[in-house]
Design a protein around this motif. Structure first.
Motif, PDB file in Angstrom:
ATOM      1  N   PHE A  29      35.711  45.364   2.425  1.00  0.00           N
ATOM      2  CA  PHE A  29      35.704  43.976   2.896  1.00  0.00           C
ATOM      3  C   PHE A  29      36.994  43.278   2.471  1.00  0.00           C
ATOM      4  O   PHE A  29      37.619  42.574   3.272  1.00  0.00           O
ATOM      5  CB  PHE A  29      34.488  43.219   2.349  1.00  0.00           C
ATOM      6  CG  PHE A  29      34.396  41.802   2.840  1.00  0.00           C
ATOM      7  CD1 PHE A  29      33.695  41.500   3.993  1.00  0.00           C
ATOM      8  CD2 PHE A  29      35.017  40.762   2.153  1.00  0.00           C
ATOM      9  CE1 PHE A  29      33.610  40.193   4.462  1.00  0.00           C
ATOM     10  CE2 PHE A  29      34.942  39.452   2.608  1.00  0.00           C
ATOM     11  CZ  PHE A  29      34.238  39.174   3.767  1.00  0.00           C
ATOM     12  N   ALA A  30      37.396  43.464   1.224  1.00  0.00           N
ATOM     13  CA  ALA A  30      38.608  42.818   0.712  1.00  0.00           C
ATOM     14  C   ALA A  30      39.835  43.246   1.516  1.00  0.00           C
ATOM     15  O   ALA A  30      40.699  42.419   1.835  1.00  0.00           O
ATOM     16  CB  ALA A  30      38.798  43.144  -0.766  1.00  0.00           C
ATOM     17  N   GLU A  35      43.778  41.844   5.812  1.00  0.00           N
ATOM     18  CA  GLU A  35      44.368  42.116   7.131  1.00  0.00           C
ATOM     19  C   GLU A  35      44.125  40.931   8.075  1.00  0.00           C
ATOM     20  O   GLU A  35      45.028  40.536   8.830  1.00  0.00           O
ATOM     21  CB  GLU A  35      43.776  43.385   7.737  1.00  0.00           C
ATOM     22  CG  GLU A  35      44.222  44.659   7.064  1.00  0.00           C
ATOM     23  CD  GLU A  35      43.543  45.895   7.647  1.00  0.00           C
ATOM     24  OE1 GLU A  35      43.091  45.873   8.814  1.00  0.00           O
ATOM     25  OE2 GLU A  35      43.459  46.896   6.915  1.00  0.00           O
ATOM     26  N   TYR A  36      42.919  40.386   8.040  1.00  0.00           N
ATOM     27  CA  TYR A  36      42.581  39.234   8.877  1.00  0.00           C
ATOM     28  C   TYR A  36      43.489  38.049   8.538  1.00  0.00           C
ATOM     29  O   TYR A  36      44.036  37.394   9.428  1.00  0.00           O
ATOM     30  CB  TYR A  36      41.105  38.866   8.685  1.00  0.00           C
ATOM     31  CG  TYR A  36      40.682  37.655   9.484  1.00  0.00           C
ATOM     32  CD1 TYR A  36      40.267  37.787  10.804  1.00  0.00           C
ATOM     33  CD2 TYR A  36      40.703  36.385   8.929  1.00  0.00           C
ATOM     34  CE1 TYR A  36      39.889  36.672  11.547  1.00  0.00           C
ATOM     35  CE2 TYR A  36      40.331  35.276   9.661  1.00  0.00           C
ATOM     36  CZ  TYR A  36      39.924  35.422  10.967  1.00  0.00           C
ATOM     37  OH  TYR A  36      39.562  34.322  11.702  1.00  0.00           O
ATOM     38  N   LYS A  62      45.895  38.481  18.729  1.00  0.00           N
ATOM     39  CA  LYS A  62      44.631  37.728  18.717  1.00  0.00           C
ATOM     40  C   LYS A  62      43.433  38.658  18.905  1.00  0.00           C
ATOM     41  O   LYS A  62      42.374  38.452  18.291  1.00  0.00           O
ATOM     42  CB  LYS A  62      44.649  36.644  19.787  1.00  0.00           C
ATOM     43  CG  LYS A  62      45.587  35.502  19.442  1.00  0.00           C
ATOM     44  CD  LYS A  62      45.581  34.432  20.512  1.00  0.00           C
ATOM     45  CE  LYS A  62      46.460  33.269  20.135  1.00  0.00           C
ATOM     46  NZ  LYS A  62      46.419  32.186  21.135  1.00  0.00           N
ATOM     47  N   LYS A  63      43.576  39.688  19.722  1.00  0.00           N
ATOM     48  CA  LYS A  63      42.495  40.662  19.912  1.00  0.00           C
ATOM     49  C   LYS A  63      42.249  41.446  18.635  1.00  0.00           C
ATOM     50  O   LYS A  63      41.093  41.712  18.266  1.00  0.00           O
ATOM     51  CB  LYS A  63      42.816  41.609  21.064  1.00  0.00           C
ATOM     52  CG  LYS A  63      42.687  40.955  22.425  1.00  0.00           C
ATOM     53  CD  LYS A  63      43.105  41.903  23.532  1.00  0.00           C
ATOM     54  CE  LYS A  63      43.082  41.209  24.887  1.00  0.00           C
ATOM     55  NZ  LYS A  63      43.574  42.089  25.963  1.00  0.00           N
ATOM     56  N   GLN A  64      43.336  41.816  17.942  1.00  0.00           N
ATOM     57  CA  GLN A  64      43.190  42.517  16.664  1.00  0.00           C
ATOM     58  C   GLN A  64      42.452  41.634  15.665  1.00  0.00           C
ATOM     59  O   GLN A  64      41.556  42.100  14.944  1.00  0.00           O
ATOM     60  CB  GLN A  64      44.558  42.894  16.097  1.00  0.00           C
ATOM     61  CG  GLN A  64      45.284  43.977  16.855  1.00  0.00           C
ATOM     62  CD  GLN A  64      46.698  44.173  16.332  1.00  0.00           C
ATOM     63  OE1 GLN A  64      46.978  43.942  15.156  1.00  0.00           O
ATOM     64  NE2 GLN A  64      47.603  44.583  17.212  1.00  0.00           N
ATOM     65  N   ARG A  65      42.832  40.351  15.625  1.00  0.00           N
ATOM     66  CA  ARG A  65      42.179  39.413  14.704  1.00  0.00           C
ATOM     67  C   ARG A  65      40.700  39.264  15.047  1.00  0.00           C
ATOM     68  O   ARG A  65      39.843  39.245  14.161  1.00  0.00           O
ATOM     69  CB  ARG A  65      42.878  38.052  14.746  1.00  0.00           C
ATOM     70  CG  ARG A  65      42.223  37.033  13.826  1.00  0.00           C
ATOM     71  CD  ARG A  65      42.955  35.742  13.774  1.00  0.00           C
ATOM     72  NE  ARG A  65      42.936  35.083  15.077  1.00  0.00           N
ATOM     73  CZ  ARG A  65      43.580  33.951  15.334  1.00  0.00           C
ATOM     74  NH1 ARG A  65      44.295  33.360  14.404  1.00  0.00           N
ATOM     75  NH2 ARG A  65      43.513  33.412  16.533  1.00  0.00           N
ATOM     76  N   LYS A  69      37.548  39.987  12.757  1.00  0.00           N
ATOM     77  CA  LYS A  69      36.579  38.914  12.529  1.00  0.00           C
ATOM     78  C   LYS A  69      35.167  39.391  12.820  1.00  0.00           C
ATOM     79  O   LYS A  69      34.230  39.111  12.059  1.00  0.00           O
ATOM     80  CB  LYS A  69      36.931  37.715  13.406  1.00  0.00           C
ATOM     81  CG  LYS A  69      36.065  36.504  13.217  1.00  0.00           C
ATOM     82  CD  LYS A  69      36.576  35.389  14.107  1.00  0.00           C
ATOM     83  CE  LYS A  69      35.710  34.184  14.091  1.00  0.00           C
ATOM     84  NZ  LYS A  69      36.203  33.118  14.984  1.00  0.00           N
ATOM     85  N   ASP A  70      35.001  40.138  13.907  1.00  0.00           N
ATOM     86  CA  ASP A  70      33.679  40.679  14.249  1.00  0.00           C
ATOM     87  C   ASP A  70      33.170  41.620  13.166  1.00  0.00           C
ATOM     88  O   ASP A  70      31.987  41.570  12.781  1.00  0.00           O
ATOM     89  CB  ASP A  70      33.723  41.420  15.583  1.00  0.00           C
ATOM     90  CG  ASP A  70      33.865  40.487  16.783  1.00  0.00           C
ATOM     91  OD1 ASP A  70      33.638  39.264  16.639  1.00  0.00           O
ATOM     92  OD2 ASP A  70      34.210  40.999  17.873  1.00  0.00           O
ATOM     93  N   GLU A  71      34.047  42.482  12.677  1.00  0.00           N
ATOM     94  CA  GLU A  71      33.641  43.427  11.634  1.00  0.00           C
ATOM     95  C   GLU A  71      33.311  42.701  10.334  1.00  0.00           C
ATOM     96  O   GLU A  71      32.311  43.021   9.666  1.00  0.00           O
ATOM     97  CB  GLU A  71      34.746  44.457  11.399  1.00  0.00           C
ATOM     98  CG  GLU A  71      34.315  45.611  10.528  1.00  0.00           C
ATOM     99  CD  GLU A  71      35.305  46.751  10.485  1.00  0.00           C
ATOM    100  OE1 GLU A  71      35.119  47.624   9.607  1.00  0.00           O
ATOM    101  OE2 GLU A  71      36.245  46.786  11.302  1.00  0.00           O
TER     102      GLU A  71
END
Length: 78
Positions: A29-30, A35-36, A62-65, A69-71
């Motif tokens: 998570f960290a 990365e986010y 933005k898609k990578q972010r 975010k979803d994960e």
């Protein structure tokens, strides 16, 4: 141009304590959280400074972010 800040606590204020807990207790998570934040900062610099960048490149960031975010959200709600 005004750009909204998209840090994770701003996006999910109801999970502020859970975010902090997972950052301390869960290395995966960290890593995703970092990365986010890096992607968010990069996007905000590009948008705030009106740096010339191809629309496709900005959309890819933005898609990578969004994927991160979803994960992260899935981990927060697990």
């Amino acid at each position: 141009m005004t750009v909204d800040h998209h840090d994770l606590v701003h996006e999910f204020p109801e999970y502020k304590e859970r975010i902090h807990q997972l950052k301390m207790d869960n290395a995966h998570f960290a890593k995703l959280f970092e990365e986010y934040n890096d992607l968010t900062n990069k996007i905000e610099v590009l948008e705030n400074n009106e740096v010339p960048v191809a629309d496709e490149s900005l959309e890819d960031l933005k898609k990578q972010r969004l994927t991160l975010k979803d994960e992260l959200y899935a981990m927060l709600t697990a």
